[in-house]
Write an enzyme that holds these catalytic residues in place. Sequence first.
Site, PDB file in Angstrom:
ATOM      1  N   SER A  23       0.875  -0.997   4.328  1.00  0.00           N
ATOM      2  CA  SER A  23       0.700  -1.919   5.432  1.00  0.00           C
ATOM      3  C   SER A  23      -0.174  -3.025   5.069  1.00  0.00           C
ATOM      4  O   SER A  23      -0.358  -3.697   5.918  1.00  0.00           O
ATOM      5  CB  SER A  23       0.640  -1.306   6.633  1.00  0.00           C
ATOM      6  OG  SER A  23       1.740  -0.770   7.224  1.00  0.00           O
ATOM      7  N   SER A  69       3.035  -3.094   7.954  1.00  0.00           N
ATOM      8  CA  SER A  69       2.770  -3.303   9.457  1.00  0.00           C
ATOM      9  C   SER A  69       1.819  -4.357   9.811  1.00  0.00           C
ATOM     10  O   SER A  69       1.753  -4.870  10.888  1.00  0.00           O
ATOM     11  CB  SER A  69       2.494  -1.776   9.993  1.00  0.00           C
ATOM     12  OG  SER A  69       1.371  -1.596   9.607  1.00  0.00           O
ATOM     13  N   LYS A  83      -6.232  -6.177  13.453  1.00  0.00           N
ATOM     14  CA  LYS A  83      -5.017  -5.605  13.735  1.00  0.00           C
ATOM     15  C   LYS A  83      -5.046  -4.774  15.108  1.00  0.00           C
ATOM     16  O   LYS A  83      -6.278  -4.420  15.399  1.00  0.00           O
ATOM     17  CB  LYS A  83      -4.491  -4.826  12.504  1.00  0.00           C
ATOM     18  CG  LYS A  83      -3.292  -4.110  12.735  1.00  0.00           C
ATOM     19  CD  LYS A  83      -2.947  -3.238  11.423  1.00  0.00           C
ATOM     20  CE  LYS A  83      -1.562  -2.514  11.467  1.00  0.00           C
ATOM     21  NZ  LYS A  83      -1.277  -1.676  10.262  1.00  0.00           N
TER      22      LYS A  83
HETATM   23  N1  GLN Z   1       6.316   1.226   5.969  1.00  0.00           N
HETATM   24  C1  GLN Z   1       5.717   2.405   6.015  1.00  0.00           C
HETATM   25  C2  GLN Z   1       5.867   3.036   7.258  1.00  0.00           C
HETATM   26  O1  GLN Z   1       6.408   2.575   7.924  1.00  0.00           O
HETATM   27  C3  GLN Z   1       4.154   2.173   5.655  1.00  0.00           C
HETATM   28  C4  GLN Z   1       3.396   1.514   6.965  1.00  0.00           C
HETATM   29  C5  GLN Z   1       1.983   1.463   7.042  1.00  0.00           C
HETATM   30  O2  GLN Z   1       1.234   1.402   5.894  1.00  0.00           O
HETATM   31  N2  GLN Z   1       1.429   1.637   8.217  1.00  0.00           N
HETATM   32  O3  GLN Z   1       5.589   4.271   7.301  1.00  0.00           O
END
Ligand code: GLN
Length: 478
Positions: free
Chosen positions: A168, A144, A69
Amino acid sequence: MELYELNLWMLIEGLKAGKFTPSEIFTSCKKRIDQCEENIHAFITRTDDNPQPGSNPDGIFSGIPTVLKDNLCTTGIRTTAASKILGNWKPPYDATAWKYLKDAGAVLMGKVNMDEFAMGNTCGNSAFGPTHNPNDISRVPGGSSGGSAAAVSAGYVPFSLGSDTGGSIRQPASFCGVYGLKPTYGMVSRYGLISYGSSLDQIGPFARTIRDLQLVMSVIARHDPMDSSCFREKNPDFTHHEDVSLKGKRVALVKEFQDFTLDAPISKAMNRTCSVLEAEGAVLTEVSLPVVARYAVACYYALAMSEAHTNLERYDGVRLGYTVKDAAGVKEMFEAVRSYGFGSEVKSRIIAGTCLTEPSRCDEYYVAATKVRTLIAQEFARAFGEADFILQPVTPSLPGKIGEVDEDEMKGYETDLYTLPVNLAGLPGLSFFTGYSGELPVGLQLIGPRWSDPALLDAGTVLERQLGSPRIANGGVK
Ligand code: GLN
């Protein structure tokens, strides 16, 4: 069968037995990437023209391709967090998790797409454009860590790393039909992970089998003096056991969640998994998590936005990444850099985080959220007195179409209800494959107490044995 179709453990065994060479694996994966990438767009930066070799030819991952990532720092290789504000930033050091993989011989094929600064759940909040779900390219891969999940699902690489602040890893894993583990907070060093919400962030792996997740964890779950939140005891044992059983294990459903609506394929998967668990000798029970059900979403977003607003202060155009040289003064420079550099989701979270922590409101919002978080952790601790694992959905529905926006922004946040409590309590969560609904994979989630990651993956082995492993997605190739 092409080499790119082989799982991680098969590649390791085949290499050991001399059935093929690292360069044959590399060529096969690269060919697969070239075949699908136009449809999927998982990469932000490809390094497979100039592959970064692992440093250890005798390492367990010697010659095994992977992707990271793009919020994991890689020495000399652009690391953007999918944001314009980092521009062409090339870190001077490696994230520890990547360093451990590289030391084990892994080969980096590139850096993959994500929601900007890991804020989102579609992989659509990226300055580099959206990634497509390899099972159905009209749909989102989740986020994400959408690029990391898509790359494994399409057969680009046998495993990848992502990060999970509120879901994510688990959500894109379930949307793309791969396994994803969000380890216990502190299980994997976060040194070199670009921070979003530091009390929630955790690095973890994606792969197409549980055994492969175990292999990756055995390399990355090691103490690191560079991360003070990283465990200090002896390394956990992630050995794969074929003969594991769930006999007598108590697996709980959450009472309060029964009132929430799930799309039909998800509730079907829940029923099927419960039958499998019972057939395996597990005892199904129920736990009550009333604070989680009612307050976790608000609590998470209050904390995540507050931490994000502090963490993202460093992007001022002076020390890192994108800058503006001809601004009239310092204030004007900050303004120009941050207005251009951040996308709209990031900006709105910074503004919300500023409000939530502003001195006159801090007690009412940020401090209150930290207290609710303690209640949530206590609630889980009590629940794990009554159960060994908790079974629940990852999301209430299957992946939506790319570009489909919900008028009600809060809805997007609410779909994280099943994933983010795990981060608030620092628990490990496994997203596992249960089968397909048409072309789309359906994943569910198993949660364990803190530091139960090896046991959680053992339970995953039982589930995989009964529910089957995912296939490689067609990647939009006819
Ligand atoms: N969807 C959640 C957020 O936007 C989790 C994102 C993540 O785990 N990085 O904060």
